[in-house]
Design an enzyme around this catalytic site. Structure first.
Site, PDB file in Angstrom:
ATOM      1  N   ARG A   1      39.260  38.003  52.527  1.00  0.00           N
ATOM      2  CA  ARG A   1      38.517  37.488  51.365  1.00  0.00           C
ATOM      3  C   ARG A   1      37.103  37.080  51.742  1.00  0.00           C
ATOM      4  O   ARG A   1      36.148  37.291  50.986  1.00  0.00           O
ATOM      5  CB  ARG A   1      39.277  36.307  50.762  1.00  0.00           C
ATOM      6  CG  ARG A   1      38.622  35.755  49.499  1.00  0.00           C
ATOM      7  CD  ARG A   1      39.565  34.820  48.764  1.00  0.00           C
ATOM      8  NE  ARG A   1      39.024  34.413  47.472  1.00  0.00           N
ATOM      9  CZ  ARG A   1      38.688  33.150  47.165  1.00  0.00           C
ATOM     10  NH1 ARG A   1      38.847  32.185  48.046  1.00  0.00           N
ATOM     11  NH2 ARG A   1      38.203  32.865  45.983  1.00  0.00           N
TER      12      ARG A   1
ATOM     13  N   HIS B   1      33.781  38.414  49.938  1.00  0.00           N
ATOM     14  CA  HIS B   1      32.774  37.524  49.343  1.00  0.00           C
ATOM     15  C   HIS B   1      31.423  37.657  50.030  1.00  0.00           C
ATOM     16  O   HIS B   1      30.388  37.435  49.410  1.00  0.00           O
ATOM     17  CB  HIS B   1      33.267  36.074  49.367  1.00  0.00           C
ATOM     18  CG  HIS B   1      34.264  35.779  48.287  1.00  0.00           C
ATOM     19  ND1 HIS B   1      34.524  34.516  47.828  1.00  0.00           N
ATOM     20  CD2 HIS B   1      35.048  36.610  47.559  1.00  0.00           C
ATOM     21  CE1 HIS B   1      35.442  34.573  46.863  1.00  0.00           C
ATOM     22  NE2 HIS B   1      35.783  35.825  46.692  1.00  0.00           N
TER      23      HIS B   1
ATOM     24  N   VAL C   1      27.793  39.474  47.724  1.00  0.00           N
ATOM     25  CA  VAL C   1      26.597  38.656  47.503  1.00  0.00           C
ATOM     26  C   VAL C   1      25.542  39.042  48.550  1.00  0.00           C
ATOM     27  O   VAL C   1      25.750  38.823  49.736  1.00  0.00           O
ATOM     28  CB  VAL C   1      26.932  37.145  47.601  1.00  0.00           C
ATOM     29  CG1 VAL C   1      25.725  36.303  47.224  1.00  0.00           C
ATOM     30  CG2 VAL C   1      28.113  36.808  46.697  1.00  0.00           C
TER      31      VAL C   1
ATOM     32  N   HIS D   1      45.462  41.222  46.511  1.00  0.00           N
ATOM     33  CA  HIS D   1      46.214  40.060  46.011  1.00  0.00           C
ATOM     34  C   HIS D   1      47.724  40.220  46.187  1.00  0.00           C
ATOM     35  O   HIS D   1      48.485  39.395  45.708  1.00  0.00           O
ATOM     36  CB  HIS D   1      45.869  39.785  44.552  1.00  0.00           C
ATOM     37  CG  HIS D   1      44.501  39.203  44.374  1.00  0.00           C
ATOM     38  ND1 HIS D   1      43.940  38.962  43.147  1.00  0.00           N
ATOM     39  CD2 HIS D   1      43.571  38.793  45.290  1.00  0.00           C
ATOM     40  CE1 HIS D   1      42.720  38.441  43.307  1.00  0.00           C
ATOM     41  NE2 HIS D   1      42.471  38.347  44.592  1.00  0.00           N
TER      42      HIS D   1
HETATM   43  C1  HEM Z   1      38.886  41.600  41.007  1.00  0.00           C
HETATM   44  C2  HEM Z   1      38.316  40.435  41.088  1.00  0.00           C
HETATM   45  C3  HEM Z   1      38.858  39.303  41.920  1.00  0.00           C
HETATM   46  C4  HEM Z   1      39.027  38.025  41.505  1.00  0.00           C
HETATM   47  C5  HEM Z   1      38.690  37.482  40.139  1.00  0.00           C
HETATM   48  C6  HEM Z   1      39.590  37.284  42.590  1.00  0.00           C
HETATM   49  C7  HEM Z   1      39.899  35.930  42.564  1.00  0.00           C
HETATM   50  C8  HEM Z   1      40.596  35.243  43.542  1.00  0.00           C
HETATM   51  C9  HEM Z   1      40.979  33.872  43.455  1.00  0.00           C
HETATM   52  C10 HEM Z   1      40.668  32.921  42.313  1.00  0.00           C
HETATM   53  C11 HEM Z   1      41.682  33.569  44.580  1.00  0.00           C
HETATM   54  C12 HEM Z   1      42.341  32.240  44.929  1.00  0.00           C
HETATM   55  C13 HEM Z   1      41.329  31.225  45.409  1.00  0.00           C
HETATM   56  C14 HEM Z   1      41.947  29.848  45.444  1.00  0.00           C
HETATM   57  O1  HEM Z   1      41.974  29.222  44.393  1.00  0.00           O
HETATM   58  O2  HEM Z   1      42.425  29.416  46.485  1.00  0.00           O
HETATM   59  C15 HEM Z   1      41.728  34.766  45.378  1.00  0.00           C
HETATM   60  C16 HEM Z   1      42.365  34.873  46.588  1.00  0.00           C
HETATM   61  C17 HEM Z   1      42.298  35.995  47.387  1.00  0.00           C
HETATM   62  N1  HEM Z   1      41.600  37.150  47.115  1.00  0.00           N
HETATM   63 FE1  HEM Z   1      40.733  37.648  45.376  1.00  0.00          FE
HETATM   64  N2  HEM Z   1      39.763  38.121  43.653  1.00  0.00           N
HETATM   65  C18 HEM Z   1      39.308  39.362  43.295  1.00  0.00           C
HETATM   66  C19 HEM Z   1      39.249  40.473  44.113  1.00  0.00           C
HETATM   67  C20 HEM Z   1      39.577  40.468  45.450  1.00  0.00           C
HETATM   68  C21 HEM Z   1      39.263  41.512  46.374  1.00  0.00           C
HETATM   69  C22 HEM Z   1      38.441  42.752  46.036  1.00  0.00           C
HETATM   70  C23 HEM Z   1      39.780  41.144  47.579  1.00  0.00           C
HETATM   71  C24 HEM Z   1      39.715  41.850  48.899  1.00  0.00           C
HETATM   72  C25 HEM Z   1      39.501  43.122  49.081  1.00  0.00           C
HETATM   73  C26 HEM Z   1      40.446  39.889  47.385  1.00  0.00           C
HETATM   74  C27 HEM Z   1      41.146  39.213  48.342  1.00  0.00           C
HETATM   75  C28 HEM Z   1      41.734  37.982  48.181  1.00  0.00           C
HETATM   76  C29 HEM Z   1      42.591  37.375  49.173  1.00  0.00           C
HETATM   77  C30 HEM Z   1      43.045  38.026  50.461  1.00  0.00           C
HETATM   78  C31 HEM Z   1      42.930  36.111  48.692  1.00  0.00           C
HETATM   79  C32 HEM Z   1      43.770  35.052  49.413  1.00  0.00           C
HETATM   80  C33 HEM Z   1      42.811  34.245  50.297  1.00  0.00           C
HETATM   81  C34 HEM Z   1      43.478  33.227  51.187  1.00  0.00           C
HETATM   82  O3  HEM Z   1      44.676  33.353  51.465  1.00  0.00           O
HETATM   83  O4  HEM Z   1      42.756  32.321  51.632  1.00  0.00           O
HETATM   84  N3  HEM Z   1      40.275  39.488  46.096  1.00  0.00           N
HETATM   85  N4  HEM Z   1      41.046  35.771  44.723  1.00  0.00           N
END
Ligand code: HEM
Ligand SMILES: *[C@@H]1O[C@H](CO)[C@@H](O)[C@H](O)[C@H]1NC(C)=O
Ligand SMILES: *[C@@H]1O[C@H](CO)[C@@H](O)[C@H](O)[C@H]1NC(C)=O
Length: 323
Positions: A60, A64, A68, A191
């Protein structure tokens, strides 16, 4: 006439977009720091052995970073003087993790090859090596990115997709980064792993609308189980992005969840809300799913967004600040 003009202009833009990243190469450090990929891999394996949950976190962080100002390690910079950096942005504050790991890798690589390997490359390699150690997914990381010096919370708030976004908003955000609907659907499959704070679920579970406090597009039994894990007002408990399976593993289960309305975010649910995207979801959910192969292609493409190369940018000494 107009369409010829549009075609020609678009063609030029495509050529420009490609020429920017033409210099990334998996052999970039072969002469400059021959052992860097092996060493990063070894350091990251140690970290993931200690805490496996850091692998999705690093993926993630890479995402991110790339969304940006391109993959320039701008997400790692501490607050600029007189402003707020990306770490302070809504999508990062309280939820982005993994900075200490990147700092550790950078310190060890600096000791081996001072001033040679960029923080942006270290982040890209670390994300890949972490997920490789996590298991089930692997991809190529062409190298040669250089580091930016600017970080802005306002830009991150503009460019990072919010979890309540609908299909049109999301596809516009990805398109601005040169990524297609297919790339978006495939990358969202990340996800299938990782953690979410209950804060990100509050609105959808308890404050959705005056007539329906819980988002009616969530499967009712799934919503009930989410409410047991995330009580009203709880911002801090961590739940798994895919709570439908017993352990956090890399697989195409995300797409099954999307189809069964068992995904966490409106943004996940949005992946079945356009005919084009829904077709891609259905394909990933079939037996013999192409998901991991598609993900490898899409995440490598993501790693090329807006990269600085050649004499652009700098090689930061410390990832948290410009030289
Ligand atoms: C499509 C739009 C996306 C949205 C709106 C989104 C949003 C989010 C949100 C809100 C979280 C949880 C954050 C929290 O509250 O702790 C999250 C977690 C995560 N996202 Fe996304 N995400 C998106 C796309 C992606 C993409 C493209 C990737 C990677 C290629 C990704 C990888 C992850 C991972 C691996 C987590 C877990 C992080 C952790 O365990 O610390 N996401 N995402
Ligand atoms: C390269 O790095 C690996 C992992 O740290 C190490 O085992 C190996 O000995 C190193 N090779 C050289 C030539 O330094
Ligand atoms: C949780 O976060 C929301 C939004 O930032 C805030 O309004 C609320 O007061 C927080 N709840 C608690 C219990 O801290």
């Amino acid at each position: 006439m107009a369409s010829t003009w549009i075609l020609r202009t678009f063609g030029v833009l495509v050529v420009m977009a490609c020429s920017v990243d033409a210099q990334l190469s998996t052999r970039f450090y072969n002469t400059r720091c021959p052992n860097v990929t092996a060493r990063v891999g070894e350091i990251i394996r140690g970290h993931i052995r200690r805490d496996r949950t850091m692998a999705p976190a690093l993926l993630r962080l890479h995402f991110h970073d790339c969304f940006v100002r391109g993959c320039d390690a701008s997400v790692l910079l501490n607050n600029p003087s007189g402003g707020r950096g990306e770490k302070e942005a809504t999508g990062n504050k309280f939820s982005i993790r993994g900075f200490e790991i990147i700092d550790d890798v950078k310190a060890k690589i600096e000791a081996m090859c001072p001033g040679v390997v960029s923080c942006a490359d270290i982040l890209a390699l670390s994300a890949r090596d972490a997920m490789r150690a996590f298991g089930g997914i692997d991809w190529a990381v062409p190298l040669g990115r250089r580091d930016g010096t600017i970080t802005s919370a306002a830009e991150a708030n503009r460019d990072l997709p919010p979890p309540f976004a609908n299909f049109n908003t999301l596809s516009a955000i990805f398109r601005r980064k040169g990524l297609s609907v297919k790339d978006m659907v495939i990358l969202s499959g990340a996800h299938t792993v990782g953690l979410t704070r209950c804060a990100s679920m509050q609105t959808r579970l308890y404050n959705f609308s005056p007539t329906s406090p819980t988002d009616p597009s969530i499967d009712p039994a799934f919503a009930a189980s989410l409410k047991r894990e995330c009580k009203r007002g709880d911002n801090n408990t961590l739940i798994r992005n895919d709570p439908t399976k017993p352990t956090d593993t890399w697989d195409p289960n995300y797409y099954s969840n999307v189809l069964r309305s068992k995904s966490l975010f409106i943004s996940d649910d949005a992946m079945k809300r356009s005919p084009e995207a829904r077709k891609i979801v259905l394909t990933q959910n079939q037996p013999g799913s192409p998901f991991s192969k598609e993900f490898a292609r899409a995440v490598e493409k993501m790693g090329r967004i807006g990269v600085l190369t050649g004499r652009q940018g700098q090689i930061r000494q410390r990832c948290s600040r410009g030289n």
